[in-house]
Write a protein that holds these residues in place. Structure first.
Motif, mmCIF file in Angstrom:
data_model
loop_
_atom_site.group_PDB
_atom_site.id
_atom_site.type_symbol
_atom_site.label_atom_id
_atom_site.label_comp_id
_atom_site.label_asym_id
_atom_site.label_seq_id
_atom_site.Cartn_x
_atom_site.Cartn_y
_atom_site.Cartn_z
ATOM 1 N N UNK A 142 -0.444 -2.209 14.100
ATOM 2 C CA UNK A 142 -0.994 -0.776 13.632
ATOM 3 C C UNK A 142 -0.687 -0.595 12.143
ATOM 4 N N UNK A 143 -1.276 0.030 11.465
ATOM 5 C CA UNK A 143 -1.004 0.481 10.112
ATOM 6 C C UNK A 143 0.298 1.166 10.068
ATOM 7 N N UNK A 144 1.078 0.817 8.902
ATOM 8 C CA UNK A 144 2.320 1.451 8.779
ATOM 9 C C UNK A 144 2.306 2.223 7.351
ATOM 10 N N UNK A 145 2.990 3.383 7.304
ATOM 11 C CA UNK A 145 2.790 3.993 5.888
ATOM 12 C C UNK A 145 3.851 3.683 5.059
ATOM 13 N N UNK A 146 4.938 3.082 5.300
ATOM 14 C CA UNK A 146 6.047 2.492 4.330
ATOM 15 C C UNK A 146 5.453 1.394 3.441
ATOM 16 N N UNK A 147 6.201 1.764 2.226
ATOM 17 C CA UNK A 147 5.917 0.823 1.222
ATOM 18 C C UNK A 147 6.040 -0.839 1.615
ATOM 19 N N UNK A 148 7.035 -1.067 2.099
ATOM 20 C CA UNK A 148 6.954 -2.286 2.516
ATOM 21 C C UNK A 148 7.295 -2.648 4.083
ATOM 22 N N UNK A 149 6.784 -3.764 4.515
ATOM 23 C CA UNK A 149 7.120 -3.950 6.207
ATOM 24 C C UNK A 149 7.797 -5.238 6.459
ATOM 25 N N UNK A 150 8.724 -5.127 7.205
ATOM 26 C CA UNK A 150 9.831 -6.166 7.554
ATOM 27 C C UNK A 150 9.191 -7.103 8.830
ATOM 28 N N UNK A 151 9.421 -8.371 8.612
ATOM 29 C CA UNK A 151 8.890 -9.034 10.070
ATOM 30 C C UNK A 151 10.021 -10.485 9.894
ATOM 31 N N UNK A 152 10.754 -10.828 11.136
ATOM 32 C CA UNK A 152 11.524 -12.059 11.075
ATOM 33 C C UNK A 152 11.335 -12.772 12.181
ATOM 34 N N UNK A 153 11.345 -14.077 11.948
ATOM 35 C CA UNK A 153 11.056 -14.940 13.120
ATOM 36 C C UNK A 153 11.509 -16.308 12.737
ATOM 37 N N UNK A 154 11.490 -17.389 13.677
ATOM 38 C CA UNK A 154 11.602 -18.709 13.299
ATOM 39 C C UNK A 154 10.397 -19.486 13.684
#
Length: 262
Positions: A13-25
């Protein structure tokens, strides 16, 4: 400090924050086909190695470096080894003051700590409060990071591009300058002028870059220095190590975080 479990999944879903984090291998051999995002994107490679292809060239990213892609840039990502990544997506309206061309960056100790701290928050808490302030500092850092020379520029003129793509496919057998000019139906002098204008490099330097970047791929996949030097047509392992050190400032073993056993 640990990454919040929510960030192991890409937001749906859309997120209002200026940056979005995502972590994976990502697993070795995975390829993400050509696509683009409205947001800008920072790939921070914690462990492993990736290559990102764009129309402007290919960018090689070893451990503890990152590649920056501006918004809406078409690209494909190749994971050369099992790779642990932290992705930062910068929303379009917040990326206007950031670099507008792709580039590989050295990840400073400060930026690494900021990214990890930001990723300890759930996404619902990143639009304001402490996480938003951390995001602001991350954006400031991205304006100041020096670029690392890990790009292989590609020419746009079709005959030059066809020639260069052939060299990329088989860097152990590089056409001589006169043969390359003949394939492009031009004189040697005109060929040298055109490839310099399109890539910023002489033909000899560009071909040397191809070999070194292919060496990065092979070394990242676990091939030995001896195997790589033989496969790419160097006179021997010592010649390859010398060329690698001259280009990157360290031996292959040091580059990938090991000792001096090259």
């Amino acid at each position: 400090m640990s990454i919040h479990p929510e960030l192991a999944e890409f937001p749906r879903e859309a997120i209002a924050a200026p940056i979005i984090g995502y972590a994976r291998t990502q697993r070795q051999g995975k390829n993400n086909d050509w696509h683009a995002h409205d947001a800008a994107q920072l790939f921070h490679v914690v462990r492993g190695s990736i290559a990102i292809d764009t129309d402007m060239g290919t960018y090689f990213v070893p451990p503890e470096r990152a590649v920056w892609l501006p918004p809406r840039l078409g690209h494909q990502t190749r994971y050369l080894t099992d790779t642990e990544l932290r992705y930062i997506y910068v929303q379009f309206e917040h990326a206007r003051d950031l670099p507008q061309t792709p580039q590989v960056m050295q990840v400073t100790t400060l930026l690494r700590a900021l990214i990890l701290e930001f990723m300890s928050y759930p996404r619902a808490q990143t639009a304001d409060g402490p996480a938003a302030r951390i995001a602001g500092v991350i954006l400031d850092q991205l304006k100041m990071l020096p670029a690392a020379p890990l790009q292989l520029p590609m020419p746009q003129e079709q005959r030059l591009r066809d020639l260069c793509e052939g060299v990329v496919r088989c860097p152990a057998h590089v056409p001589s300058l006169s043969e390359a000019a003949e394939r492009c139906a031009t004189s040697v002098r005109s060929f040298e002028r055109r490839i310099k204008a399109e890539t910023g490099l002489s033909y000899r330097t560009w071909c040397r870059q191809v070999k070194l970047f292919r060496a990065l791929e092979l070394l990242a996949s676990g091939r030995s220095v001896s195997d790589v030097s033989h496969k790419l047509g160097y006179e021997g392992p010592s010649a390859f190590v010398s060329s690698f050190r001259k280009a990157f400032g360290v031996t292959p073993g040091r580059y990938f975080g090991g000792g001096e056993a090259d």
